[in-house]
Design a protein around this motif. Structure first.
Motif, mmCIF file in Angstrom:
data_model
loop_
_atom_site.group_PDB
_atom_site.id
_atom_site.type_symbol
_atom_site.label_atom_id
_atom_site.label_comp_id
_atom_site.label_asym_id
_atom_site.label_seq_id
_atom_site.Cartn_x
_atom_site.Cartn_y
_atom_site.Cartn_z
ATOM 1 N N LEU A 173 51.143 33.666 19.028
ATOM 2 C CA LEU A 173 50.837 32.907 17.661
ATOM 3 C C LEU A 173 49.289 32.714 17.493
ATOM 4 N N ALA A 174 48.690 32.263 18.430
ATOM 5 C CA ALA A 174 47.480 31.937 18.628
ATOM 6 C C ALA A 174 46.512 33.151 18.484
ATOM 7 N N ARG A 175 47.006 34.285 18.926
ATOM 8 C CA ARG A 175 46.122 35.492 18.794
ATOM 9 C C ARG A 175 46.400 35.972 17.335
ATOM 10 N N ASP A 176 47.511 35.836 16.644
ATOM 11 C CA ASP A 176 47.487 36.313 15.107
ATOM 12 C C ASP A 176 46.892 35.470 14.637
ATOM 13 N N MET A 177 47.008 34.429 14.651
ATOM 14 C CA MET A 177 46.035 33.234 13.788
ATOM 15 C C MET A 177 44.466 33.528 13.792
ATOM 16 N N ARG A 178 43.905 33.864 15.191
ATOM 17 C CA ARG A 178 42.757 34.149 15.213
ATOM 18 C C ARG A 178 42.423 35.451 14.351
ATOM 19 N N GLY A 179 43.314 36.275 14.322
ATOM 20 C CA GLY A 179 43.323 37.409 13.486
ATOM 21 C C GLY A 179 43.061 36.995 12.056
ATOM 22 N N MET A 180 43.840 36.306 11.646
ATOM 23 C CA MET A 180 44.106 35.927 10.249
ATOM 24 C C MET A 180 42.841 35.159 9.949
ATOM 25 N N GLN A 181 42.235 34.296 10.872
ATOM 26 C CA GLN A 181 41.234 33.357 10.470
ATOM 27 C C GLN A 181 39.973 34.358 10.363
ATOM 28 N N GLU A 182 40.005 35.275 11.098
ATOM 29 C CA GLU A 182 38.780 36.099 10.973
ATOM 30 C C GLU A 182 38.844 36.929 9.681
ATOM 31 N N LEU A 183 40.180 37.481 9.186
ATOM 32 C CA LEU A 183 40.218 38.136 7.975
ATOM 33 C C LEU A 183 39.797 37.132 6.854
ATOM 34 N N LEU A 184 40.258 36.005 6.965
ATOM 35 C CA LEU A 184 40.081 34.868 5.843
ATOM 36 C C LEU A 184 38.493 34.664 5.714
ATOM 37 N N ALA A 185 37.588 35.172 6.680
ATOM 38 C CA ALA A 185 36.299 34.560 6.874
ATOM 39 C C ALA A 185 35.406 35.792 6.323
ATOM 40 N N ASP A 186 36.037 36.945 6.320
ATOM 41 C CA ASP A 186 35.189 38.128 6.016
ATOM 42 C C ASP A 186 34.898 38.500 4.759
ATOM 43 N N PRO A 187 34.108 38.383 4.276
ATOM 44 C CA PRO A 187 33.679 38.775 2.840
ATOM 45 C C PRO A 187 33.640 40.163 2.564
ATOM 46 N N ALA A 188 33.400 41.102 3.688
ATOM 47 C CA ALA A 188 33.914 42.376 3.169
ATOM 48 C C ALA A 188 35.098 42.709 3.058
ATOM 49 N N ARG A 189 36.165 41.903 3.723
ATOM 50 C CA ARG A 189 37.422 42.429 3.476
ATOM 51 C C ARG A 189 38.308 41.295 2.577
ATOM 52 N N CYS A 190 37.866 40.327 2.278
ATOM 53 C CA CYS A 190 38.838 39.064 1.778
ATOM 54 C C CYS A 190 37.903 38.523 0.650
ATOM 55 N N SER A 191 38.782 38.132 -0.395
ATOM 56 C CA SER A 191 38.061 37.300 -1.584
ATOM 57 C C SER A 191 39.346 36.300 -2.133
ATOM 58 N N VAL A 192 38.715 35.008 -2.093
ATOM 59 C CA VAL A 192 39.523 33.900 -2.442
ATOM 60 C C VAL A 192 39.146 33.439 -3.951
ATOM 61 N N CYS A 193 40.308 33.757 -4.804
ATOM 62 C CA CYS A 193 39.937 33.503 -6.252
ATOM 63 C C CYS A 193 40.462 32.167 -6.632
ATOM 64 N N ILE A 194 40.103 31.600 -7.923
ATOM 65 C CA ILE A 194 40.622 30.479 -8.419
ATOM 66 C C ILE A 194 41.419 30.678 -9.878
ATOM 67 N N ALA A 195 42.283 30.497 -10.174
ATOM 68 C CA ALA A 195 42.803 30.113 -11.465
ATOM 69 C C ALA A 195 42.829 29.019 -11.972
ATOM 70 N N THR A 196 42.300 28.750 -13.164
ATOM 71 C CA THR A 196 42.323 27.426 -13.900
ATOM 72 C C THR A 196 42.678 27.562 -15.450
ATOM 73 N N LEU A 197 42.530 26.298 -16.132
ATOM 74 C CA LEU A 197 42.870 26.439 -17.542
ATOM 75 C C LEU A 197 41.792 25.440 -18.091
ATOM 76 N N PRO A 198 41.571 25.520 -19.514
ATOM 77 C CA PRO A 198 40.460 25.043 -20.097
ATOM 78 C C PRO A 198 41.042 23.513 -20.438
ATOM 79 N N GLU A 199 41.475 22.763 -19.393
ATOM 80 C CA GLU A 199 41.966 21.384 -19.519
ATOM 81 C C GLU A 199 41.062 20.684 -18.440
ATOM 82 N N GLU A 200 40.900 19.215 -18.738
ATOM 83 C CA GLU A 200 40.472 18.284 -18.075
ATOM 84 C C GLU A 200 40.693 18.244 -16.145
ATOM 85 N N MET A 201 42.015 18.018 -16.165
ATOM 86 C CA MET A 201 42.523 18.073 -14.865
ATOM 87 C C MET A 201 42.492 19.388 -14.060
ATOM 88 N N PRO A 202 42.886 20.496 -14.594
ATOM 89 C CA PRO A 202 42.961 21.766 -13.943
ATOM 90 C C PRO A 202 41.357 22.113 -13.807
#
Lengths: 308, 382
Positions: A173-202
């Motif tokens: 598990l630790a080995r795979d989590m390390r792989g996931m962590q690397e993927l999640l930190a790699d701007p060439a392979r990964c992108s984290v987008c944000i969805a929101t609404l035109p309202e105060e709280m969101p």
């Protein structure tokens, strides 16, 4: 290439995060549609309690087995129990061993106490599809889109690998989590987008989410501002019509409602552009009498320039 | 019947529903109403996004009960005698306090607080947020400091996480099967892999292969540290549960007219029912008002005429734009009406309150007070 194709559709893993009700699933579907039309073999992974993406395409639920929705577009509903079983079997190889170890009262306890094990195995499965799964000598998927859990849980979800690695640093598990962590930190392979609404709280939560995501080093994808109203009337027109007498009461209220939402859209667009250092895409509000369906997804994909 | 009649006499009000439906706003509005009736009221939120803080115009909320400035209340047109407090629950802090309170000695408390399993249990485990929230509600309620406590529940998408949080946590704190497995180690007072005897050995070794042995060691340390505290926890959880199931508590289901959130609201309702808890009321937020209720022309030709009569120039296609907008807003109202009707059918017999979509976001006391107006206007029962 448009900004979107460059920064999102060309990646291996795209995470769509945001608060509940901000249209993450519709957006995931629209991005997937755009990528699939461009010939990229795309898989949407849903981790919420109920799956939605296949339904948006007018198809029956995919369930926990990958199902093709359209050419190049498949979806799968990842649920903790099934993911754990699948994952454990992959690690342990023997069904009997799995049963002895996992299907007993003690293991149930262990699984409940293990730090975020549900999230770990779900994320592990996403990682496997995105980085490990092969077909005819190449990756089976060009693009994996993760429709992430709502904000609070969303950031927790993505930080699971580092939290876990802080506790455990040996074993498969630790080995795979390390792989996931690397993927999640790699701007060439990964992108984290944000969805929101035109309202105060969101909008506030999108700003907080942006900071938290950047602090953890997740490659920043665009902000998608959903349900936007275009400006349709001048203030003078609204004033004239609302004072226009009994025959124009309904028209006046409608115009006022519309325009007040357009004003909010413009205001929060400005707020977000100032506070969040990411590309921003506006998605129009859709008036769908019979609920969202394939044509809605098509319209959204077109509005953000996802379609080829 | 209005909402304050429905929850009158209830001392604990839990607002439940999926995220993004205005649950925090509704909780604060319910609390404000109770406060305006002279009750000492507390609204508790557990949402890390500080939504309630925004709604109440407060800069900061801590784990402390913060009295809302009576002048602010008075300025918003609410009686100056109203006593309302708010707090945002600090999850980790609340857990630590509970452990310190339940531990037999400060050393035992410290041993638990330092354990890595405890740290993840208290911050990251599914249900732990819900558990500590209900625990805190119980504590505040039992203290007698407030007449009414309104709980804005976590934006969980899973009703079961909420309802079964206590069982889950209790199971982690005391699991017989695991204790039997670990018995040899527990006797020895510490965990070593060498002590693992068949048949429990194979189970533990397999689990260890999965996560590493360090985790199992932490787990057994945790169980050793926790010994003797379980009964106190169990007793407390039982009391929390009894309170929530009693006539002192009321569950208010909050939703929006969005079909997906309605689906989730219905799911929540059934899950509550399975647990023997009846939903006290339903609040549907952001319902589009139908412009057609105001009458007047709704087609292009008639709108053009109306503009002429009102001496407004039909410039840049104004009539066309008005016509399109009227059609769109009417269709929104139709969709919402259909969804509310469906909800009403599914939940027949449960009072349902609608709050119209307002021109502006609600994030101050005056806005909350306006919402109370809608919640007081009664169940329009169709």
């Amino acid at each position: 290439m448009s900004a979107l194709t460059e920064s999102v559709l060309g990646r291996r893993l795209v995470v769509v995060s945001g608060k509940g009700g901000t249209g993450k699933s519709t957006l995931s579907a629209a991005l997937a549609l755009g990528a699939a039309r461009r010939g990229r073999r795309t898989l949407v992974c849903e981790v919420a309690a109920r799956e939605r993406v296949s339904e948006l395409f007018g198809r029956p639920p995919s369930g926990t087995k990958i199902r093709e929705i359209l050419p190049n577009l498949s979806s799968v509903h990842i649920r903790p129990r099934e993911a754990l079983r699948e994952y454990a079997l992959m690690t342990l190889k023997y069904e009997t061993l799995y049963k002895i170890a996992f299907e007993n009262a003690a293991a149930r306890y262990f699984l409940a106490a293990a730090p975020s094990l549900s999230e770990i195995v779900m994320l592990g499965k996403v990682w496997w599809h995105a980085a490990q799964e092969m077909e005819r000598g190449r990756n089976r998927w060009d693009l994996v889109i993760l429709d992430a859990p709502a904000t609070g849980h969303g950031i927790t979800f993505l930080t699971v690998p580092s939290v876990f690695l802080g506790l455990v640093n040996e074993g498969p598990l630790a080995r795979d989590m390390r792989g996931m962590q690397e993927l999640l930190a790699d701007p060439a392979r990964c992108s984290v987008c944000i969805a929101t609404l035109p309202e105060e709280m969101p909008a506030n939560e999108a700003i907080e989410l942006d900071r938290a995501l950047r602090k953890h080093g997740f490659p920043p994808g665009p902000v998608f501002l959903n349900a936007c109203f275009d400006s349709r009337f001048s203030a003078a027109e609204v004033a004239a019509v609302t004072r226009g007498g009994p025959l124009l009461l309904a028209a006046g209220e409608s115009a006022d409602n519309h325009q007040s939402r357009a004003v909010l859209t413009a205001y929060y667009e400005k707020v977000l552009r100032e506070a969040v250092p990411r590309d921003l895409f506006k998605v129009p509000f859709l008036f769908e009498r019979t609920g969202f369906g394939p044509s809605s997804v098509e319209k959204i994909a077109a509005s953000i320039g996802a379609l080829p | 019947m209005n909402l304050s009649d429905v929850v009158r006499g209830r001392q604990v009000i839990c607002c439940v529903g999926s995220g993004g439906v205005g649950k925090t706003t509704t909780s604060a509005a319910i609390a404000l109403q109770a406060a305006s009736e002279g009750k000492r009221t507390l609204v508790m939120t557990i949402d890390p996004a500080r939504r309630l803080a925004n709604s109440l115009g407060l800069k900061e909320l801590g784990n402390e009960e913060t009295r809302i400035d009576p002048q602010l209340l008075a300025a918003a047109g609410i009686g100056a005698s109203a006593r309302m407090s708010a707090m945002m629950l600090d999850l980790k802090h609340s857990w630590d306090e509970l452990v310190k309170e339940q531990a037999r000695t400060p050393e035992q408390a410290q041993r638990i607080l330092d354990n890595r399993i405890y740290k993840s249990l208290s911050t990251a485990m599914a249900g732990s947020l819900e558990y500590i929230a209900m625990e805190k509600v119980y504590e505040v309620h039992a203290s007698g400091r407030f007449d009414v406590v309104v709980l804005d529940t976590p934006p969980t998408s899973n009703a079961l996480d909420f309802l079964h949080a206590a069982d889950r946590i209790l199971d982690v704190l005391d699991n017989n099967a695991f204790k039997i497995l670990l018995a040899p180690m527990m006797k020895a007072g510490k965990f070593t892999m060498r002590l693992l005897a068949a048949p429990s050995g194979i189970v533990l070794k397999t689990l260890a292969r999965f996560t590493g042995a360090a985790f199992l060691r932490d787990l057994s340390d945790f169980m050793l540290a926790f010994e003797g505290m379980y009964e106190g926890f169990k007793d407390r959880a039982g009391k929390v549960r009894a309170l929530l199931k009693s006539q002192k508590a009321a569950f208010v289901l909050v939703t929006s007219p969005n079909p997906l959130t309605i689906q989730e609201a219905l799911f929540f309702h059934r899950a509550l029912l399975d647990d023997g808890i009846r939903t006290a009321a339903v609040v549907v937020n952001r319902v589009q008002r139908d412009p057609r209720r105001l009458g007047g022309p709704d087609n292009l030709a008639a709108l053009r005429e109306a503009l002429v009569l009102a001496q407004i120039k039909d410039q840049d296609g104004l009539a066309d734009r008005l016509c399109q907008t009227l059609t769109e807003q009417s269709s929104l109202a139709d969709v919402d009406r259909r969804e509310v009707a469906r909800l009403r059918r599914e939940l027949s017999g449960i009072p349902l309150f609608q709050v119209p979509r307002l021109r502006k976001d609600v994030h101050d006391l005056a806005g909350l007070w306006q919402i109370d107006g809608f919640l007081a206007s009664g169940d329009g029962g169709e």
